[in-house]
Design a protein around this motif. Sequence first.
Motif, short mmCIF file in Angstrom:
data_model
loop_
_atom_site.label_atom_id
_atom_site.label_comp_id
_atom_site.label_asym_id
_atom_site.label_seq_id
_atom_site.Cartn_x
_atom_site.Cartn_y
_atom_site.Cartn_z
N ARG A 198 1.01 -1.07 0.13
CA ARG A 198 -0.11 -0.04 -0.01
C ARG A 198 0.70 1.18 0.18
N GLY A 199 0.26 2.34 -0.09
CA GLY A 199 1.19 3.59 -0.13
C GLY A 199 0.14 4.95 0.24
N TYR A 200 0.96 5.82 0.40
CA TYR A 200 0.40 7.01 0.76
C TYR A 200 1.08 8.18 0.06
N LEU A 201 -0.01 9.00 -0.84
CA LEU A 201 0.49 9.97 -2.00
C LEU A 201 0.23 11.34 -1.35
N PHE A 202 1.00 12.23 -1.24
CA PHE A 202 0.77 13.40 -0.85
C PHE A 202 1.59 14.52 -1.42
N SER A 203 0.93 15.80 -1.61
CA SER A 203 1.61 16.77 -2.40
C SER A 203 2.28 18.05 -1.68
N LEU A 204 3.21 18.48 -1.90
CA LEU A 204 3.72 19.50 -1.50
C LEU A 204 3.14 20.91 -2.49
N PRO A 205 2.72 22.05 -1.65
CA PRO A 205 2.32 23.28 -2.55
C PRO A 205 3.57 23.96 -3.25
N ARG A 206 3.49 24.14 -4.44
CA ARG A 206 4.49 24.42 -5.36
C ARG A 206 4.81 25.71 -4.97
N ASP A 207 3.86 26.53 -4.02
CA ASP A 207 4.14 28.09 -3.64
C ASP A 207 4.80 28.00 -2.32
N LEU A 208 4.92 26.80 -1.86
CA LEU A 208 5.36 26.69 -0.37
C LEU A 208 6.51 27.75 -0.23
N ARG A 209 6.55 28.54 0.69
CA ARG A 209 7.67 29.41 1.07
C ARG A 209 8.68 28.59 1.81
N VAL A 210 10.13 28.32 1.32
CA VAL A 210 11.05 27.67 1.91
C VAL A 210 12.39 28.12 1.96
N ASP A 211 13.25 27.58 2.63
CA ASP A 211 14.84 27.95 2.49
C ASP A 211 15.45 27.06 1.60
N ILE A 212 15.64 27.36 0.31
CA ILE A 212 16.62 26.58 -0.74
C ILE A 212 17.89 26.62 -0.60
N PRO A 213 18.51 25.40 -0.24
CA PRO A 213 19.98 25.60 0.14
C PRO A 213 20.75 25.92 -0.97
N ALA A 214 22.15 26.15 -0.53
CA ALA A 214 22.91 26.67 -1.69
C ALA A 214 23.30 25.35 -2.62
N PHE A 215 23.63 25.71 -3.73
CA PHE A 215 23.92 24.70 -4.80
C PHE A 215 25.21 25.06 -5.71
N PRO A 216 26.24 24.72 -5.44
CA PRO A 216 27.45 25.27 -6.24
C PRO A 216 27.32 24.83 -7.70
N LYS A 217 26.74 23.68 -7.82
CA LYS A 217 26.74 23.01 -9.28
C LYS A 217 26.09 24.10 -10.28
N ALA A 218 25.37 24.89 -9.79
CA ALA A 218 24.52 25.99 -10.87
C ALA A 218 24.71 27.21 -10.09
N ASN A 219 25.82 27.36 -9.31
CA ASN A 219 26.16 28.71 -8.87
C ASN A 219 24.97 29.62 -8.31
N PHE A 220 24.28 28.72 -7.43
CA PHE A 220 23.06 28.99 -6.65
C PHE A 220 23.62 29.31 -5.00
N ARG A 221 23.75 30.50 -4.63
CA ARG A 221 23.96 30.63 -3.15
C ARG A 221 23.11 30.33 -2.24
N GLY A 222 21.88 30.05 -2.64
CA GLY A 222 20.64 29.80 -1.65
C GLY A 222 20.02 30.96 -1.27
N GLY A 223 18.76 30.48 -0.69
CA GLY A 223 17.78 31.83 -0.28
C GLY A 223 16.55 31.39 -0.28
N THR A 224 15.74 32.29 0.25
CA THR A 224 14.29 31.91 0.53
C THR A 224 13.25 32.05 -0.62
N ASP A 225 12.42 31.18 -1.12
CA ASP A 225 11.61 31.50 -2.24
C ASP A 225 10.52 30.43 -2.23
N LYS A 226 9.65 30.31 -3.33
CA LYS A 226 8.57 29.24 -3.32
C LYS A 226 9.39 27.97 -3.66
#
Length: 381
Positions: free
Chosen positions: A112-140
């Motif tokens: 069996r399983g449980y299927l749930f969605s996270l809102p695409r507009d959820l305001r979150v802290d996005i971690p830094a990601f050097p591969k894409a030169n992204f320093r991190g920040g708060t966004d959807k």
Amino acid sequence: MLVGKAGTDRGRKPSIWRGVPRWARVCTIFGVVLMVLSGSVLVGYQALMSRYEGAVGKADLFGDRAAGASEKKSDIKGPLNILLVGIDPRKPETPPLADSIMILHVPAGMDRGYLFSLPRDLRVDIPAFPKANFRGGTDKLNAAMSYGSRVAGQNPDAARGFELLAKTVQQVTGIKRFDAGAIINFTGFKNIVDAMGGVDMYIERDVKSEHRKPDGTMRQLKPGGGGYLGPQAEYKKGDAHLSGWQALDYVRQRYPKNGVPDADYGRQRHQQQFVKAMVNQAFSADVVTNPIKLDRVLRAAGQSLIFNGRGHSVVDFALALKDIRANSIETIKLPGGPVTIDGAYKGEKLQAVAEDFFAAIRTEQIDAFMLEHPDFKQENS
């Protein structure tokens, strides 16, 4: 002759297909595609593997290859967490946004399983990601895929974007590791549904299309922007048979003015309902026993998917999850609401009780949690 044949089988390992109903053996790859869409799996006929598994796109969605990691387990055992991301690509040069973010949790019993969605507009802290030169920040949340996909001097890479999105979702939910992941091209849904001859599903309330006319053509933009002109496609409450464009259009609607009062939460619910309807349709005799239709469906499904099983193939997952069916998937709604700063809408936030739900997923206490919180069960699931 029969005795001699039996003698030649002695000492062989039992077939992995032993005990699998014949009707189910014809659906290997489509079953796996449905697994990553909703957790429901048809287990299939071995002769179809090479033909259809090759149609499924593969990519390093978790960064394992670059890290030199060997993630493969000796076999697939529960509990499992599978991250499913729907995108609606428009132009190759445009960074993709995650239009739908779903997690399938499969408890240790693997039935069996449980299927749930996270809102695409959820305001979150996005971690830094050097591969894409992204320093991190708060966004959807959906922006994480866009930030992570950027490649200097090249078109965006959706697989790299998935990696950053997965890291962000792990941070939000506390899930330490996803066992598999998939990028699902929403436009491909249309081709799958059309290959099946349409999909039957229940429309929970009257909904009007923001973008489409009753004949499926696009509505005209208002001069200067700010909306559309012309008649709207309508989806009436009750049982309906939807073609591919209708199904895709219906699950895109999210505005209260068009009949979706709970906005993106309603759209999440409609997407989950649609996925289960697709699974039920795939199990129908009309698809399973029609070789021509089945072939069209399998090819359309494979072309709509990029999959990563952390070292396991889609067929491995099909075999592991062969006992799951559409009616054994519980769809979950997470409570949340808007975030406003100085009166301006900035995204969504989940209620504190959602943290208890995530903890129950991590500690395998989900059944007890659902008994205490029946309101988490999605309506019309």
